[in-house]
Write a protein that holds these residues in place. Structure first.
Motif, PDB file in Angstrom:
ATOM      1  N   TRP A  67       0.582  -1.070   0.142  1.00 42.21           N
ATOM      2  CA  TRP A  67       0.046  -0.009   0.096  1.00 42.21           C
ATOM      3  C   TRP A  67       1.043   1.240  -0.104  1.00 42.21           C
ATOM      4  O   TRP A  67       0.768   2.256  -0.824  1.00 42.21           O
ATOM      5  CB  TRP A  67      -1.009  -0.016   1.375  1.00 42.21           C
ATOM      6  N   THR A  70       3.472   1.070  -3.483  1.00 49.28           N
ATOM      7  CA  THR A  70       2.829   0.846  -5.020  1.00 49.28           C
ATOM      8  C   THR A  70       1.355   1.134  -4.976  1.00 49.28           C
ATOM      9  O   THR A  70       0.993   1.749  -5.983  1.00 49.28           O
ATOM     10  CB  THR A  70       3.263  -0.927  -5.070  1.00 49.28           C
ATOM     11  N   TRP A  71       0.354   0.560  -4.272  1.00 47.38           N
ATOM     12  CA  TRP A  71      -0.830   0.668  -4.570  1.00 47.38           C
ATOM     13  C   TRP A  71      -1.548   1.907  -4.374  1.00 47.38           C
ATOM     14  O   TRP A  71      -2.332   2.344  -5.055  1.00 47.38           O
ATOM     15  CB  TRP A  71      -1.812  -0.450  -3.559  1.00 47.38           C
ATOM     16  N   LYS A  72      -1.109   2.539  -3.404  1.00 46.70           N
ATOM     17  CA  LYS A  72      -1.888   3.911  -3.078  1.00 46.70           C
ATOM     18  C   LYS A  72      -1.434   4.772  -4.271  1.00 46.70           C
ATOM     19  O   LYS A  72      -2.215   5.617  -4.689  1.00 46.70           O
ATOM     20  CB  LYS A  72      -1.167   4.450  -1.763  1.00 46.70           C
ATOM     21  N   GLU A  73      -0.190   4.690  -4.825  1.00 51.44           N
ATOM     22  CA  GLU A  73       0.026   5.831  -5.811  1.00 51.44           C
ATOM     23  C   GLU A  73      -0.471   5.416  -7.170  1.00 51.44           C
ATOM     24  O   GLU A  73      -0.705   6.165  -7.904  1.00 51.44           O
ATOM     25  CB  GLU A  73       1.735   5.711  -5.957  1.00 51.44           C
ATOM     26  N   SER A  74      -0.788   4.063  -7.293  1.00 51.78           N
ATOM     27  CA  SER A  74      -1.539   3.573  -8.393  1.00 51.78           C
ATOM     28  C   SER A  74      -2.882   3.924  -8.431  1.00 51.78           C
ATOM     29  O   SER A  74      -3.805   3.580  -9.501  1.00 51.78           O
ATOM     30  CB  SER A  74      -1.252   2.032  -8.713  1.00 51.78           C
ATOM     31  N   GLY A  75      -3.405   4.517  -7.187  1.00 51.41           N
ATOM     32  CA  GLY A  75      -5.092   4.539  -7.084  1.00 51.41           C
ATOM     33  C   GLY A  75      -5.834   3.537  -6.919  1.00 51.41           C
ATOM     34  O   GLY A  75      -7.155   3.595  -7.049  1.00 51.41           O
ATOM     35  N   MET A  76      -5.388   2.395  -6.363  1.00 49.39           N
ATOM     36  CA  MET A  76      -6.024   1.353  -5.885  1.00 49.39           C
ATOM     37  C   MET A  76      -6.937   1.469  -4.857  1.00 49.39           C
ATOM     38  O   MET A  76      -6.467   2.237  -3.986  1.00 49.39           O
ATOM     39  CB  MET A  76      -5.187   0.170  -5.586  1.00 49.39           C
TER      40      MET A  76
END
Length: 116
Positions: A67, A70-76
């Motif tokens: 999170w 990776t995930w937060k920056e990708s908008g997940m």
């Protein structure tokens, strides 16, 4: 026989079979012992004990790291991130429980209740 004596007996049996201590008493389990949680060495523990002890921390740490990096920056979506972390919790828990069950069978270890 009390827990500590059974634990020492189990460890001596596993050492005699040349099992790696990192497999039957990883740092997470040793930490649990130090804070007073009485879980047998992993090949002697119940399936659900190994699954919970190994699955939850690994999946949770992995989810937090993913999170943050990776995930937060990708908008997940956070719900999707939590779901993926839970899936890893379950997968890792079951995988590690099966691995330690197999180590018990392969090394012909007695049941925890029959130590002593």
């Amino acid at each position: 026989m009390d827990f500590e004596k059974k634990k020492e007996r189990a460890i001596s049996i596993m050492k005699s079979k040349k099992m790696w201590s990192s497999n039957y008493a990883p740092p997470l389990l040793r930490l649990a012992w130090k804070i007073g949680i009485k879980i047998p060495p992993l090949p002697f523990a119940r399936f659900w004990q190994v699954a919970l002890l190994m699955g939850i921390p690994i999946g949770s740490v992995w989810g937090i790291v993913m999170w943050l990096f990776t995930w937060k920056e990708s908008g997940m979506d956070p719900a999707d991130a939590i779901a993926r972390s839970l899936l890893l919790d379950v997968w890792m828990g079951i995988s590690m429980a099966l691995f330690h069950w197999w180590r018990k069978v392969a090394n012909n270890l007695p049941d925890w209740d029959h130590l002593g």
